[in-house]
Write an enzyme that holds these catalytic residues in place. Structure first.
Site, PDB file in Angstrom:
ATOM      1  N   ASP A 156      45.381  37.256  32.597  1.00  0.00           N
ATOM      2  CA  ASP A 156      43.919  37.259  32.577  1.00  0.00           C
ATOM      3  C   ASP A 156      43.437  36.805  31.197  1.00  0.00           C
ATOM      4  O   ASP A 156      43.960  37.248  30.170  1.00  0.00           O
ATOM      5  CB  ASP A 156      43.385  38.663  32.882  1.00  0.00           C
ATOM      6  CG  ASP A 156      41.883  38.668  33.091  1.00  0.00           C
ATOM      7  OD1 ASP A 156      41.442  38.514  34.238  1.00  0.00           O
ATOM      8  OD2 ASP A 156      41.150  38.845  32.093  1.00  0.00           O
ATOM      9  N   ASP A 182      35.151  26.331  31.567  1.00  0.00           N
ATOM     10  CA  ASP A 182      36.058  25.517  32.385  1.00  0.00           C
ATOM     11  C   ASP A 182      37.122  24.853  31.522  1.00  0.00           C
ATOM     12  O   ASP A 182      38.284  24.738  31.930  1.00  0.00           O
ATOM     13  CB  ASP A 182      35.262  24.452  33.141  1.00  0.00           C
ATOM     14  CG  ASP A 182      34.449  25.034  34.291  1.00  0.00           C
ATOM     15  OD1 ASP A 182      34.682  26.208  34.645  1.00  0.00           O
ATOM     16  OD2 ASP A 182      33.594  24.310  34.827  1.00  0.00           O
ATOM     17  N   GLU A 227      39.147  33.985  36.195  1.00  0.00           N
ATOM     18  CA  GLU A 227      39.972  33.743  35.005  1.00  0.00           C
ATOM     19  C   GLU A 227      41.351  34.378  35.133  1.00  0.00           C
ATOM     20  O   GLU A 227      42.068  34.539  34.149  1.00  0.00           O
ATOM     21  CB  GLU A 227      39.267  34.313  33.765  1.00  0.00           C
ATOM     22  CG  GLU A 227      39.209  35.825  33.670  1.00  0.00           C
ATOM     23  CD  GLU A 227      38.017  36.430  34.426  1.00  0.00           C
ATOM     24  OE1 GLU A 227      37.665  37.584  34.131  1.00  0.00           O
ATOM     25  OE2 GLU A 227      37.461  35.752  35.303  1.00  0.00           O
TER      26      GLU A 227
END
Length: 395
Positions: free
Chosen positions: A255, A272, A297
């Site tokens: 993560d 992004d 994410e």
């Protein structure tokens, strides 16, 4: 490398083997006579179904050339061959550079009109009044030792050079399945037109149609099972991968730390960019790991045949690589007037720190199924975040 070869390179190898090993085979002759309609029809249907307008146009162009070489006799057939040898590689190169749209959209109609213009050019060359132009098109190569290897007309050689150049540029720019399909199609078309006529020519051109159809199928698969932003396999592809893990494996959950705050501060475009950077590092993870975009994410990494203890050093190396990566924002510079309530964009070239937290678990007596191991890795990830982030925690 394998993604470059398959399936176009495999179809090419099969076509070459069939022509070389059994050039006079009755079965091969029957194939060349009966299968063009099935192959080209199926390829066109798949291109239409997956909204691949340029693939549809390319299939139509190759099908028309194969049919003309097979059915048009005599001098008219020679004129059609000459025109196809010059126009088809240019058509395929131009289509490779374009983007796919629906067949009935303005872009899709332009692509179809490119093929129709090719047909119109052939029709004009077949007119007796254009005999001199057709003869000029059909001039044979005149460079001894360099071009004498092929019956292709003189103008076809620079046309193929141009077609391959355009297709190569398209592959380098997009690295997509369809672009690679166009490249292999050009190779097969070159072989088919070099053979000039007969069974060998038909086999190569049919194989070109098959490559185009397979590229449409692969694109559909990629859209369903590959994440468009990161180019990693998507969560939809994860169940099949989990089912194939065997009896010993580890699973890690990764993560990006503070990603929501990062997005709020710098904007989604920069977010992004961060996800793409992290995904590129995950794609290169050592230890035989295979990464997936799990959602947002969050990413999953599967380690088949690997214990948790053996996977942790590779995950630590991954975490350190991401932390040490000099992430430079590629966005535009700040606006002169700030807009209220909008995230402030960093200057072009500014550097931002990115870290990840990782949780990992292995299959054992306590976690006996892939789903249980995945949940255990997720709990370990939660503990890694609770412990201060930017670390690997095992469960």
């Amino acid at each position: 490398m394998l993604s470059w070869i398959a399936p176009g390179g495999l179809v090419l190898a099969a076509a070459v083997a069939a022509v070389r090993l059994a050039p006079d085979s009755a079965a091969l002759a029957s194939f060349a006579r009966l299968y063009p309609y099935a192959v080209f029809g199926a390829a066109a249907l798949l291109a239409w179904r997956f909204h691949r307008s340029r693939v549809f146009a390319a299939v139509l162009a190759v099908a028309v050339v194969e049919t003309a070489l097979r059915l048009i006799p005599g001098n008219d057939g020679q004129v059609a061959y000459v025109a196809a040898a010059v126009l088809l590689p240019l058509t395929l190169g131009v289509l490779a550079m374009m983007k796919d749209r629906g067949l009935l959209t303005p872009r899709g109609l332009i692509q179809l009109n490119i093929v129709l213009a090719q047909l119109l050019a052939v029709a004009l060359l077949l007119d007796p009044r254009a005999a001199e132009v057709a003869a000029a098109f059909g001039q044979q190569p005149r460079v001894p030792g360099l071009t004498s290897w092929t019956p292709l007309p003189q103008l076809a050689l620079p046309a193929f050079v141009c077609g391959f150049t355009l297709a190569g540029i398209a592959v380098l720019r997009r690295r997509g399945v369809v672009e690679k399909g166009f490249f292999w199609t050009l190779v097969l078309v070159l072989l088919g037109l070099h053979a000039a006529s007969g069974v060998s020519s038909a086999v190569y051109l049919i194989a070109a149609g098959l490559v185009l159809g397979l590229s449409a199928v692969e694109t559909g698969y990629s859209m369903a099972y590959r994440d468009e932003l990161t180019d990693l396999p998507s969560r939809r592809a994860l169940p099949d991968a989990l089912a194939a893990l065997g009896t010993q494996y580890s699973i890690a959950m990764v993560d990006v730390d503070h990603f929501k705050k990062f997005n709020d501060k710098h904007g989604h475009d920069v977010g992004d960019q961060v996800l793409r950077m992290v995904a590129s590092r995950l794609a290169d993870v050592s230890g035989g790991g295979r990464a997936f975009r799990y959602g947002g994410e969050e990413f999953a990494v599967l380690f088949p045949g690997t214990s948790r203890e053996d996977a942790i050093p590779h995950l630590e190396a991954l975490r350190g690589t991401i932390e040490e990566t000099s992430f430079t924002v590629r966005g535009r510079g700040r606006a002169k007037v700030k807009t209220k309530n909008k995230p402030r964009k960093p200057r072009r070239g500014s550097r931002l720190a990115v870290t990840v937290s990782i949780g990992v678990a292995e299959r054992n007596g306590r976690y006996a199924t892939p789903e249980a191991v995945l949940k255990a890795a997720d709990k370990a990830l939660y503990r890694a975040k609770q412990a201060g982030r930017n670390r690997v925690v095992g469960n």
